[in-house]
Design an enzyme around this catalytic site. Structure first.
Site, mmCIF file in Angstrom:
data_model
loop_
_atom_site.group_PDB
_atom_site.id
_atom_site.type_symbol
_atom_site.label_atom_id
_atom_site.label_comp_id
_atom_site.label_asym_id
_atom_site.label_seq_id
_atom_site.Cartn_x
_atom_site.Cartn_y
_atom_site.Cartn_z
ATOM 1 C CB CYS A 72 -0.692 -0.038 1.183
ATOM 2 S SG CYS A 72 -2.196 -1.253 1.257
ATOM 3 C CG ASP A 115 -22.072 10.352 -16.018
ATOM 4 O OD1 ASP A 115 -21.335 10.161 -15.391
ATOM 5 O OD2 ASP A 115 -22.524 10.005 -17.181
HETATM 6 C C1 BEZ Z 1 0.415 -4.644 1.745
HETATM 7 O O1 BEZ Z 1 0.011 -3.430 1.569
HETATM 8 O O2 BEZ Z 1 1.593 -4.661 1.841
HETATM 9 C C2 BEZ Z 1 -0.557 -5.812 2.276
HETATM 10 C C3 BEZ Z 1 -1.553 -5.401 2.739
HETATM 11 C C4 BEZ Z 1 -2.727 -6.600 2.999
HETATM 12 C C5 BEZ Z 1 -2.194 -7.989 2.637
HETATM 13 C C6 BEZ Z 1 -0.938 -8.059 2.029
HETATM 14 C C7 BEZ Z 1 -0.215 -6.944 1.671
#
Ligand code: BEZ
Length: 221
Positions: free
Chosen positions: A46, A138
């Site tokens: 992430c 929209d």
């Molecule tokens: C990650 O962002 O590294 C991650 C988050 C949840 C499960 C697996 C990876």
């Protein structure tokens, strides 16, 4: 079955975010929008994704697309995580150029069908998958892509798709495999040759095929 289909009006949800409480439609105004979800703050994949989204945020702005992320932690966590993200980009003095929605009770994640049943937190609760929703001016859903939590996205591909969505919203064309902005496009099958000739002043070229059917029609938009 929760979730959204292409063409559905995107819910005008209210949520707490890193820029305060928002009503989603007011946040979008008359712009295109992209909402992308993340499983959790302070996780490795992430962090790389959010950092990439920050690096290419000017590209979304250039296309008139308002960005917003979502993760199932609190606003306070989001603010702290954003600092890590910008430091990962070696840009620690700059703030994240888009807000993050705090979906700590998973209400929105459930409403929008974003939970990944295979990835759970330490209490056994499902984490959010990596959803991408592109919303048109929209307020209708134009694209949805759903990746599992274990697979990071490619923001160049998302920008490429937005170029296609914005072009095909204006012109009766479709974009072929691996198309990039500026390349030739296909005339959509529902247009007759006469209609295509009238609509595309740059001309239409048709590829000969063994079937003899004249469906591979290219034009320069
Ligand atoms: C990650 O962002 O590294 C991650 C988050 C949840 C499960 C697996 C990876």
């Amino acid at each position: 079955m929760p979730g959204l289909l292409l063409g559905d009006e995107f819910p005008n949800f209210e949520a707490d975010t890193t820029i305060g409480r928002i009503h989603f439609h007011d946040f979008l105004g008359s712009s295109w929008g992209i909402l992308f979800s993340h499983p959790r703050d302070f996780t490795p994949v992430c962090t790389t994704e959010l950092a990439c989204a920050a690096r290419v945020s000017d590209q979304f702005k250039k296309r008139g697309v308002k960005m917003i992320a979502l993760s199932i932690d609190s606003v306070e966590d989001h603010h702290n995580w954003s600092k890590d993200v910008m430091a990962f980009n070696s840009d620690a003095d700059t703030t994240l150029p888009f807000p993050i929605i705090a979906d700590h009770n998973r209400e929105l994640s459930i409403q929008l069908g974003m939970l990944d049943p295979d990835e759970r937190d330490k209490d056994g609760l499902p984490l959010t998958a990596r959803c991408v929703f592109v919303i048109g001016p929209d307020k209708k859903l134009k694209l949805s892509i759903l990746y599992p939590a274990t697979t990071g996205r490619n923001f160049d591909e998302i920008l490429r798709v937005i170029d296609s969505l914005q072009l095909t919203a204006q012109k009766k064309v479709a974009t072929p495999v691996d198309w990039k902005a500026g390349e030739k496009v296909m005339v959509i099958p529902s247009l007759s040759d006469a209609e295509a000739a009238a609509l595309f002043p740059n001309g239409v070229t048709t590829k000969e095929l063994p079937s003899g059917k004249k469906y591979l029609r290219y034009t320069q938009p």
